[in-house]
Design a protein around this motif. Sequence first.
Motif, PDB file in Angstrom:
ATOM      1  N   GLU A 263      11.471  41.804 -45.343  1.00  8.60           N
ATOM      2  CA  GLU A 263      10.486  42.681 -45.962  1.00  8.60           C
ATOM      3  C   GLU A 263      10.370  43.967 -45.141  1.00  8.60           C
ATOM      4  O   GLU A 263      10.799  44.008 -43.977  1.00  8.60           O
ATOM      5  CB  GLU A 263       9.130  41.988 -45.973  1.00  8.60           C
ATOM      6  CG  GLU A 263       8.575  41.728 -44.563  1.00  8.60           C
ATOM      7  CD  GLU A 263       7.217  41.106 -44.568  1.00  8.60           C
ATOM      8  OE1 GLU A 263       6.355  41.594 -45.326  1.00  8.60           O
ATOM      9  OE2 GLU A 263       7.006  40.120 -43.824  1.00  8.60           O
ATOM     10  N   MET A 265       9.001  46.307 -42.517  1.00 10.32           N
ATOM     11  CA  MET A 265       8.142  46.092 -41.341  1.00 10.32           C
ATOM     12  C   MET A 265       8.482  47.128 -40.273  1.00 10.32           C
ATOM     13  O   MET A 265       8.800  46.796 -39.135  1.00 10.32           O
ATOM     14  CB  MET A 265       8.275  44.666 -40.804  1.00 10.32           C
ATOM     15  CG  MET A 265       9.685  44.172 -40.561  1.00 10.32           C
ATOM     16  SD  MET A 265       9.638  42.460 -39.922  1.00 10.32           S
ATOM     17  CE  MET A 265      11.347  42.232 -39.442  1.00 10.32           C
ATOM     18  N   ARG A 268       6.646  47.133 -36.731  1.00 14.72           N
ATOM     19  CA  ARG A 268       7.067  46.086 -35.810  1.00 14.72           C
ATOM     20  C   ARG A 268       8.479  46.343 -35.281  1.00 14.72           C
ATOM     21  O   ARG A 268       8.759  46.144 -34.098  1.00 14.72           O
ATOM     22  CB  ARG A 268       7.003  44.722 -36.498  1.00 14.72           C
ATOM     23  CG  ARG A 268       5.609  44.114 -36.514  1.00 14.72           C
ATOM     24  CD  ARG A 268       5.632  42.721 -37.110  1.00 14.72           C
ATOM     25  NE  ARG A 268       5.666  42.741 -38.567  1.00 14.72           N
ATOM     26  CZ  ARG A 268       5.815  41.652 -39.316  1.00 14.72           C
ATOM     27  NH1 ARG A 268       5.984  40.471 -38.735  1.00 14.72           N
ATOM     28  NH2 ARG A 268       5.810  41.738 -40.629  1.00 14.72           N
ATOM     29  N   ARG A 296      13.362  47.953 -43.165  1.00 13.60           N
ATOM     30  CA  ARG A 296      13.775  46.549 -43.258  1.00 13.60           C
ATOM     31  C   ARG A 296      14.860  46.273 -42.213  1.00 13.60           C
ATOM     32  O   ARG A 296      15.603  47.176 -41.821  1.00 13.60           O
ATOM     33  CB  ARG A 296      14.349  46.243 -44.648  1.00 13.60           C
ATOM     34  CG  ARG A 296      13.393  46.492 -45.799  1.00 13.60           C
ATOM     35  CD  ARG A 296      14.138  46.361 -47.123  1.00 13.60           C
ATOM     36  NE  ARG A 296      13.310  46.667 -48.265  1.00 13.60           N
ATOM     37  CZ  ARG A 296      12.594  45.769 -48.944  1.00 13.60           C
ATOM     38  NH1 ARG A 296      12.625  44.496 -48.571  1.00 13.60           N
ATOM     39  NH2 ARG A 296      11.872  46.129 -49.979  1.00 13.60           N
ATOM     40  N   PHE A 331       7.698  36.840 -40.639  1.00  8.21           N
ATOM     41  CA  PHE A 331       8.015  37.878 -41.632  1.00  8.21           C
ATOM     42  C   PHE A 331       8.688  37.212 -42.822  1.00  8.21           C
ATOM     43  O   PHE A 331       9.191  36.089 -42.726  1.00  8.21           O
ATOM     44  CB  PHE A 331       8.911  38.969 -41.038  1.00  8.21           C
ATOM     45  CG  PHE A 331      10.188  38.466 -40.414  1.00  8.21           C
ATOM     46  CD1 PHE A 331      11.309  38.182 -41.183  1.00  8.21           C
ATOM     47  CD2 PHE A 331      10.273  38.271 -39.040  1.00  8.21           C
ATOM     48  CE1 PHE A 331      12.484  37.717 -40.606  1.00  8.21           C
ATOM     49  CE2 PHE A 331      11.437  37.804 -38.445  1.00  8.21           C
ATOM     50  CZ  PHE A 331      12.548  37.526 -39.231  1.00  8.21           C
TER      51      PHE A 331
END
Length: 435
Positions: A263, A265, A268, A296, A331
């Motif tokens: 997904e 992120m 992060r 991604r 995740f």
Amino acid sequence: MTDPAHIDSFYAATMTEAPARPPLEGKAEAEVCVIGGGLAGLTTARELAAAGRSVVLVEGARVGWAASGRNGGFVSPGYAEGIDAIEDKLGYEHARALWDLSVEGVDYVRGAIDELKPAGVDPVPGWLKVIRYDDADGLKRRAETMATRYGHPRDFWPTEHVRETLRTNTYFQGLHDTTAFHIHPLNYALALAADAEAKGARICEGTPAQRLDRGRAGWIVETPQGTVSARDVVLSGSAYPPNLWRQIDRAVLPIATYVIVTEPMADRLAESIRFGGCIGDTRRASDYYRIVEDGRLLWGGRITTRRSEPAHLAQMLKRDILAIYPQLGDFRVEFAWGGLMGYAVHKMPLIGRIGEGLWACTAFGGHGLNTTAIGGSLIARAIAGGDDTWKRFRPYRPLWGGGSLGRAATQLIYWKLQFLDALEERRARRGDDSA
């Protein structure tokens, strides 16, 4: 007949518009028939059409359906076989000539993108190759060898630089190749197909080649609803061979690998992976990954000779990611897929003439984006102009892969390599903990 739809993957979800091309019906004649609509076949067709040759390409599914539209998207020089092993077999001069051809393949891909400016291909520069054990001196020697003997300098990164860029203690030193880059491989394949057609090639999807016979003035390729008569035929089916020519079919081993995409992120990932290019390690069975659009993570790895896809593919690769970057936390994996790569037993591509008017351009597994480019280009140059540079690949003949026994032996070798990797890394961790 192969399912004509592209598999459910991140690439298929983000592919540019590509209307299905009609299958071949009735009789067609051409100077060259290319069998297989992957990157090798598309490059061959594009270059032959540019040289003024009439070309019909037949593809059993869709353009870029197989490995060409499922791979990691890394474009870099070299082959699946290491250059040291090539030099040991052939000597320095021959190995250097093959290396230079691999660089030419990278330049071809870059040049095609610059010329066509295709939507959605999105090249991003840089390749960082990292090691999971402490060997700064060895990696520096490697960089020096590649610079002095092969004219390909790479920047040495010490452990501190690597770990500042990739926030993990798994990796030690690395080599940065500024000439490499990554792309959306399926969109690149679609761009090659469109340009080949613009230059005059005819591409027929949903058209598996079922039989290959000698004709009066060349070859006849039979398909479900028609035939192609051609003076020359190019076999570029790779890991999904159409069982047309025993010598090639028996030589290509299908090896599976897997890819997942997470997904979005971005936040992060920005804290953990501070590098926008390709990343891979030097394991015998390496992980490879890159950040793609929308923040991604695209992650590939694992190698097996099994044809069926593991039931828990997404979780399996997710565990691999978290073993290196546990700080990413939980995740969602939004795409997970597998694909078959075609390998010859010597891990080099099969490029060249295998009979009168019959050519091989296949077995690009493990290092395909640059080698398909040079393979297709060399075959086209040979057919259109008599260029014999393809003979550089003659020492790597289509040897029998061993059939089911060969696949079993390959799997055993892979497990052995995994074990050796684990031993090497365990020693490295002990040394790092002591330090």
